[in-house]
Each structure stands twice: as structure tokens, then as C-alpha cells.
Motif scaffolding. Structure first.
Motif, mmCIF file in Angstrom:
data_model
loop_
_atom_site.group_PDB
_atom_site.id
_atom_site.type_symbol
_atom_site.label_atom_id
_atom_site.label_comp_id
_atom_site.label_asym_id
_atom_site.label_seq_id
_atom_site.Cartn_x
_atom_site.Cartn_y
_atom_site.Cartn_z
ATOM 1 N N ILE A 69 102.095 -14.418 70.637
ATOM 2 C CA ILE A 69 102.986 -13.268 70.807
ATOM 3 C C ILE A 69 104.307 -13.628 70.145
ATOM 4 C CG2 ILE A 69 104.078 -11.689 72.418
ATOM 5 C CD1 ILE A 69 102.012 -12.360 74.481
ATOM 6 N N VAL A 70 104.711 -12.834 69.146
ATOM 7 C CA VAL A 70 105.927 -13.120 68.398
ATOM 8 C C VAL A 70 106.912 -11.971 68.561
ATOM 9 C CG1 VAL A 70 104.660 -14.510 66.716
ATOM 10 C CG2 VAL A 70 105.082 -12.106 66.234
ATOM 11 N N GLY A 71 108.168 -12.286 68.339
ATOM 12 C CA GLY A 71 109.230 -11.291 68.449
ATOM 13 C C GLY A 71 110.541 -11.989 68.716
ATOM 14 N N GLU A 72 111.642 -11.280 68.520
ATOM 15 C CA GLU A 72 112.950 -11.881 68.728
ATOM 16 C C GLU A 72 113.263 -11.968 70.219
ATOM 17 O OE1 GLU A 72 116.242 -9.011 67.577
ATOM 18 O OE2 GLU A 72 114.486 -7.984 66.769
ATOM 19 N N SER A 73 114.355 -12.651 70.556
ATOM 20 C CA SER A 73 114.777 -12.748 71.954
ATOM 21 C C SER A 73 114.988 -11.353 72.526
ATOM 22 C CB SER A 73 116.078 -13.546 72.054
ATOM 23 O OG SER A 73 115.884 -14.857 71.604
ATOM 24 N N GLY A 74 114.490 -11.144 73.749
ATOM 25 C CA GLY A 74 114.622 -9.845 74.383
ATOM 26 C C GLY A 74 113.516 -8.872 74.054
ATOM 27 N N SER A 75 112.504 -9.317 73.280
ATOM 28 C CA SER A 75 111.420 -8.409 72.897
ATOM 29 C C SER A 75 110.417 -8.198 74.015
ATOM 30 C CB SER A 75 110.700 -8.939 71.648
ATOM 31 O OG SER A 75 110.113 -10.200 71.914
ATOM 32 N N GLY A 76 110.431 -9.090 75.029
ATOM 33 C CA GLY A 76 109.522 -8.936 76.157
ATOM 34 C C GLY A 76 108.361 -9.907 76.156
ATOM 35 N N VAL A 256 100.246 -10.983 68.028
ATOM 36 C CA VAL A 256 100.726 -9.774 68.702
ATOM 37 C C VAL A 256 102.234 -9.717 68.498
ATOM 38 C CG1 VAL A 256 100.978 -8.598 70.923
ATOM 39 C CG2 VAL A 256 98.896 -9.899 70.438
ATOM 40 N N VAL A 257 102.724 -8.642 67.897
ATOM 41 C CA VAL A 257 104.148 -8.498 67.594
ATOM 42 C C VAL A 257 104.787 -7.570 68.612
ATOM 43 C CG1 VAL A 257 105.867 -7.862 65.852
ATOM 44 C CG2 VAL A 257 103.652 -8.797 65.136
ATOM 45 N N MET A 258 105.836 -8.066 69.290
ATOM 46 C CA MET A 258 106.539 -7.263 70.290
ATOM 47 C C MET A 258 107.961 -6.942 69.840
ATOM 48 S SD MET A 258 105.332 -8.617 74.056
ATOM 49 C CE MET A 258 106.023 -7.120 74.803
ATOM 50 N N TYR A 259 108.394 -5.731 70.176
ATOM 51 C CA TYR A 259 109.747 -5.286 69.838
ATOM 52 C C TYR A 259 110.243 -4.375 70.952
ATOM 53 C CZ TYR A 259 113.526 -2.897 67.330
ATOM 54 O OH TYR A 259 114.744 -2.367 66.947
ATOM 55 N N ARG A 260 111.312 -4.807 71.609
ATOM 56 C CA ARG A 260 111.932 -4.035 72.686
ATOM 57 C C ARG A 260 110.908 -3.610 73.751
ATOM 58 N NH1 ARG A 260 116.604 -0.260 69.757
ATOM 59 N NH2 ARG A 260 117.816 -2.020 68.944
ATOM 60 N N GLY A 261 110.049 -4.550 74.112
ATOM 61 C CA GLY A 261 109.101 -4.318 75.186
ATOM 62 C C GLY A 261 107.787 -3.696 74.772
ATOM 63 N N ASP A 262 107.671 -3.246 73.529
ATOM 64 C CA ASP A 262 106.445 -2.604 73.046
ATOM 65 C C ASP A 262 105.676 -3.537 72.126
ATOM 66 O OD1 ASP A 262 106.857 -0.075 74.269
ATOM 67 O OD2 ASP A 262 108.289 0.448 72.690
ATOM 68 N N ILE A 263 104.352 -3.485 72.193
ATOM 69 C CA ILE A 263 103.525 -4.139 71.178
ATOM 70 C C ILE A 263 103.424 -3.179 70.004
ATOM 71 C CG2 ILE A 263 101.204 -4.946 70.616
ATOM 72 C CD1 ILE A 263 100.916 -5.910 73.485
ATOM 73 N N PRO A 268 94.314 -9.966 63.326
ATOM 74 C CA PRO A 268 94.102 -11.331 62.826
ATOM 75 C C PRO A 268 95.381 -11.890 62.208
ATOM 76 C CG PRO A 268 92.265 -9.925 62.228
ATOM 77 C CD PRO A 268 93.316 -9.027 62.813
ATOM 78 N N ALA A 269 95.694 -13.141 62.533
ATOM 79 C CA ALA A 269 96.996 -13.718 62.201
ATOM 80 C C ALA A 269 97.332 -13.609 60.729
ATOM 81 C CB ALA A 269 97.038 -15.179 62.657
ATOM 82 N N ARG A 270 96.433 -14.061 59.878
ATOM 83 C CA ARG A 270 96.742 -14.075 58.441
ATOM 84 C C ARG A 270 96.913 -12.661 57.895
ATOM 85 N NH1 ARG A 270 96.901 -19.284 55.311
ATOM 86 N NH2 ARG A 270 97.208 -20.633 57.088
ATOM 87 N N GLN A 271 96.106 -11.718 58.387
ATOM 88 C CA GLN A 271 96.228 -10.347 57.892
ATOM 89 C C GLN A 271 97.556 -9.727 58.297
ATOM 90 O OE1 GLN A 271 92.857 -7.740 58.425
ATOM 91 N NE2 GLN A 271 91.418 -9.445 58.360
#
Length: 589
Positions: A69-76, A256-263, A268-271
């Protein structure tokens, strides 16, 4: 789980999606699914009502699979992980949705059952080992206690199992190490001890929350290799929380990319990372230093100068031939005296810096890189006149550092300022932002109150802090905002040299990119000179003109950034470069 990227890509054939359940290449059978999150919403109670931190999250993790799960601080991302473990803060709660662990709905189990699961089938490797290890208890006793409390071992055989666990995670002389305290371990050793704790119950699911973010790249690689081997052997599913997209591409099957609490995107990682669909994922990729370094490398190979111009923050020119040298370090060594453990034992000498020489031309950025313990921070502290060299000399603008009287030292402090790694610990929590920035102006008798206020507001504007933020306290700011305060304070007295000691290593990639852009812009605007201390070569490639590589207190390589990155002269430098996450990714330019 495998570290072979081709093998990982081959596992998955589905295209990246946005906010959809993770695709699976295996038969979607109950025995393979370890974790299933369905429509999860997490709220926190605040003075202004409920604040939603995670909204309608859906994901699946299977046996032997790693989902990042990736995203900036505060993404959830950490909130989602803590909800899975039942470790939300007291004001947090699952408002909607379900978390299925195997066939159990974790929202419906009793607190006693949840505690039992955390002790056996759910493991955690937290981010900061120093705040998650008891400083007054031996490492071995801490692992023993977990084994005994969770019914995994009796008191009689707990220590034997503890030693086995420490050996599994790659700690040499594990029995002796078990009797040591956290402060006697390096950062990498402490992280290995936490991994041993996390895997002690042979969990079906391991949550690894930024497990290597504070470690240098070679130690990071060693620990992740060890973790990969152990989880592959045990068939453990891994939920990896990280802000490093290069790391996610190397280590995960699914991102899985999260932004402001949403996915907002997953697949697949490479894609996901080579062909991102969502604008936020593209922004994350553009900000990640490891991927920016890879993009610069590809651009150089293809001769794409326009891409290089957009990616490089530094001048990218040879500065060694310039005659206007601001700082000159000549054959400097620093030897620390270390007392023995016995009452009557003799002190021994430890050489932290050994015969180092370097020149820092005015207006340039010189980076010093190396693993933890290489001596780079000790060198910075001597240039700041916090530590005195044992031998050798340091000159600043022609004058010898530390040789003058008290007035000379005060004048030197005005001209040389630091920006440290952790802005929270370097800011007084009882001072407002305004007072923190104003403090050096007060200390050096800068004007009257009106002049100081005008200067503070000018500095805040330079580092993109609003006037309303000047009234806040450090605890009310994000990590990036606190680092902007630290930079504003460092610039208050109009210094000529700014020493940045791991100034961006604790920040997520988006904030990191903002701070690096800020530093580059301030250098161009104010003519600043930077000494950049870091273990992250990916950052060096973006911002520095010249680079020194240190190993065990000595400079083993020196040159322009291009020469060191394109033609490393030592095996040690090559190892540092090879450890940059995502170095083999084929990225769109």
C-alpha cells in the motif's frame, strides 16, 4: 514470494484498476485468501465531528503474496493496516465494511480473540524500532516475553527459541546479542529484532509498516532480502506499507495506491508503476527519488536532454575547477574515546573520520554519502563546529574554523546553519512557528520586534508557509511543514553555507520532492552553498554537483555526480548504487 521481477510480473495478467478489488492469479479459494477487506470505512472522532480517514477500501491478500500500500503521509495507508490489526487509536473506529481474516470477521470477534490472533496469526513489524523496543529491557527478554505471553513457549525454553529467531533474521552471535539492550544495536540490527518478534508466532499475515524507511539502502536491501526469504519459506502473506514506489515495484506482487483515504488505483506492481492510470499515481512516480534516478539514467542512455533538464535540480556542471572555495577540509580525523564496560577497564579510541579532505565551492551542492556509521554526520558536525577535529584543519572563507574567540564563533554561527533529519525533535514543542523562526534573530540581536516580525514573514513566504501557520505549534504541522519551519529558521540570519544532515530522509516522496525543489530554488535565489549529508544516492543524483562516498570513516570515491553514477570506481560505490530500489524498471519518459 520472489525477488525476481520477471517472475512476479508473470504471476499477474490483469490490467491495473482504480478502486477495485485486487486481482488474483490463483484459484480464488478460501484456503488461499488470508485477508479480505470489503467496503472498509474508518472514522476518527474529533471536536468537529467524525473525520473519515479511510473510505470504501477493498483489497485481498493471499497466502505467500505481498501487497504494497503506497501513498503520501495522511493517505490512510497506516490507518487501514491498524484497522486490520485492531490497533486503531482510542478515537478511531470501523464505521462500515468488513475485515475478513481467513474465515473470521475481525469486526465481530471479542477483544480477547483479537489479542490472541495478534499474538499468533497476525504479525507486525512497525516503523521505528527505538519507539517500539523497551530501552531498559534486553532484546532477548523482550522477545522471550512475547513468546511466553502468547503461549508459544514456556519460560524454560523461550530463550532457546529467541536465539533461533535472532539467527533466522541474520543477527550474528545471536545468544550474546540477546543479552544486549536496544541502544547497543545499530538501526538495522534493531529492525531485524522487530522482524524476529513479528514472525515469532509464524503468522499467516505480516503487516510491515515502513519497515526500512530510516535505514540506508544496503542495510534496507539486506533486511528485505531476509524478510522475503523467511516469508516465502513460511508461506506468510505480507501487507507492506511504504511510500517508496521503487521498493514496492521490487518487492510486491500487487500495489494499492491510496490518496486521502481512497484507493485510487491497484493492480500488478510492475504494471501500475510502469503504466500508471490515475493522475495521483503519476504524481507519486514523478516525486519518488529512486524512480527519478532511474528516469535520469534512461534519459542519459537515450540522450534525451529535455528530460534531464526537467529531472535534475542541481546545476549538473563541473565545479571542482572553480577557485572560489568557501569550505576547505584538509586531512581531518576525529577519534572518540570509548570507555570499557568494566569498572577498571581502559578507554579505547574509535576513529569515526579518518584523514578526510574536501572542498566546497561557493554556490554549489556537495553531497556526502555512505552507510550508517561511515562518518558522514561526524564530518558535518565538525564543519558546523559542534565537534572539534582530532587532527587536520577546516577553513571557511579563508579563516580556520574554531580558532577564533567567542565573537568569531558567534559570527561563524550566523554564516553556517544546519537543517537536521527530524524537524520535530529540533523544534521546541512549546514555541509557536513564529517564535521558532524568530529565535535565532533574537539570539543575534537582529533589529527590534517590528523588524523581526517582518523578517519572519519574509522567511515564511520564501518556504511557502502561510501567515496562519505562524501561529501554530510543531505538533499541529505535518512533517513537511515542520521541515519548512526548520529551513526558514536556518535561513533567518542569511547564512552562506547550509548543512543538510539527512534533511529529507524522514519525509514521504511527495513532500521530499517539494523540499528538494524548495532547496534548489532558494539556492538559485540566495546563492546558498549546501553540504548534503545523506544515505540516499537517488536524492544525490537529483540535487548535487559533486559527491563524496565515505566508508568506515574514509573517502573511497569522489567526483562529479555523473562520473560517480556512470562509472563508479569502487565495489562499495557500486553496491550502494545497486541497492537503489527500482533500478531495473523500464519507465516511460
Amino acid at each position: 514470494m520472489s525477488d525476481n521481477p520477471e517472475k512476479k510480473t508473470a504471476k499477474k495478467t490483469t490490467e491495473p484498476t482504480t478502486a477495485a478489488p485486487v486481482a488474483s492469479s490463483k484459484a480464488d479459494s478460501a484456503e488461499n485468501v488470508v485477508l479480505r477487506v470489503e467496503g472498509l470505512c474508518v472514522d476518527f472522532r474529533t471536536e468537529n465531528g467524525a473525520a473519515r480517514a479511510v473510505s470504501n477500501a477493498n483489497l485481498t491478500v493471499e497466502r505467500g503474496q505481498t501487497v504494497a500500500i503506497v501513498g503520501e503521509s495522511g493517505s490512510g495507508k497506516t490507518t487501514l493496516a491498524m484497522a486490520v490489526l485492531g490497533l486503531l487509536a482510542s478515537n478511531g473506529s470501523v464505521a462500515e465494511g468488513h475485515i475478513w481474516f481467513k474465515e473470521e470477521d475481525l469486526g465481530a470477534v471479542s477483544p480477547q480473540r483479537m489479542a490472541q490472533l495478534r499474538g499468533t496469526e497476525l504479525g507486525l513489524v512497525p516503523q521505528d524500532p527505538m519507539t517500539n523496543l523497551d530501552p531498559i529491557m534486553q532484546i532477548g527478554r523482550q522477545i522471550d516475553a512475547g513468546l511466553i505471553d502468547n503461549g508459544l513457549r514456556t519460560r524454560r525454553d523461550a530463550r532457546t527459541r529467541t536465539v533461533e529467531l535472532l539467527e533466522e533474521v541474520g543477527l550474528p552471535d545471536a545468544r550474546a546479542r540477546a543479552a544486549q539492550y536496544p541502544h547497543e544495536f545499530s538501526g538495522g540490527m534493531r529492525q531485524r529484532a522487530l522482524i524476529a518478534m513479528g514472525l515469532s508466532g509464524r503468522p499467516a499475515l505480516l503487516v510491515a509498516d515502513e519497515p526500512t524507511s530510516a535505514l540506508d539502502v544496503t542495510v534496507q536491501r539486506g533486511i528485505l532480502d531476509q524478510l522475503s526469504g523467511l516469508t516465502e519459506e513460511l508461506g506468510t502473506a505480507v501487507l507492506l506499507i511504504t511510500h517508496d514506489l521503487g521498493l514496492a515495484a521490487e518487492r510486491a506482487d500487487t500495489v494499492v495506491v491510496m490518496y486521502r483515504g481512497d484507493i485510487v488505483e491497484q493492480g500488478p506492481a510492475r504494471q501500475v508503476l510502469t503504466a500508471p492510470q490515475h493522475e495521483y499515481t503519476k504524481r507519486l512516480m514523478a516525486a519518488a527519488p529512486s524512480l527519478a534516478s532511474r528516469r535520469i539514467e534512461i534519459a542519459r542512455e537515450r540522450g534525451l536532454d529535455e528530460v534531464l533538464d526537467g529531472a535534475l535540480l542541481a546545476h549538473g556542471e563541473e565545479t571542482a575547477a572553480e577557485t572560489d572555495v568557501l569550505v576547505s577540509v584538509k586531512d581531518v580525523s576525529k577519534v572518540f574515546s570509548i570507555r570499557g564496560k568494566g569498572l577498571f577497564s581502559r578507554s579505547t579510541g574509535f576513529t569515526a573520520v579518518d584523514g578526510v579532505s574536501l572542498d566546497i565551492p561557493r554556490g554549489s551542492t556537495v553531497a556526502v554519502v555512505g552507510e550508517s556509521g561511515s562518518g558522514k554526520s561526524t564530518l558535518a558536525r565538525m564543519i558546523l563546529d559542534i565537534e572539534k577535529p582530532t587532527t587536520g584543519s577546516i577553513t571557511f572563507d579563508g579563516g580556520v574554523v574554531g580558532a577564533g574567540n567567542h565573537r568569531d564563533q558567534i559570527a561563524y554561527r550566523r554564516r553556517v546553519q544546519p537543517v537536521f533529519q527530524d524537524p520535530y525533535s529540533s523544534l521546541d514543542p512549546l514555541y509557536s512557528v513564529f517564535r521558532a523562526i524568530e529565535e535565532p534573530l533574537r539570539a543575534h540581536d537582529y533589529g527590534d520586534a517590528a523588524a523581526r516580525r517582518a523578517r519572519v514573514e519574509e522567511l515564511a513566504d520564501q518556504v511557502a508557509l502561510s501567515k496562519s501557520q505562524l501561529r501554530r505549534f510543531p505538533s499541529e504541522l505535518s512533517g513537511g511543514q515542520r521541515q519548512r519551519v526548520a529551513i526558514a529558521r536556518a535561513l533567518a540570519l542569511s547564512p552562506e553555507l547550509v548543512v543538510c544532515d539527512e534533511a529529507v530522509s524522514a519525509l514521504d516522496v511527495v513532500v521530499q520532492a517539494q523540499i528538494l525543489q524548495l532547496l534548489a530554488g532558494l539556492q538559485e535565489e540566495l546563492g546558498l552553498t549546501y553540504l548534503f549529508i545523506t544515505h540516499d544516492l537517488a536524492v544525490v543524483r537529483q540535487i548535487a554537483d559533486r559527491v563524496l562516498v565515505m566508508q568506515e570513516g574514509r573517502v573511497v570515491e569522489e567526483g562529479t555526480v555523473d562520473s560517480v553514477f556512470d562509472s563508479p570506481a569502487t565495489a562499495y560505490t557500486r553496491a550502494l548504487l545497486d541497492a537503489i530500489p527500482g533500478k531495473d524498471l523500464e519507465l516511460a519518459l
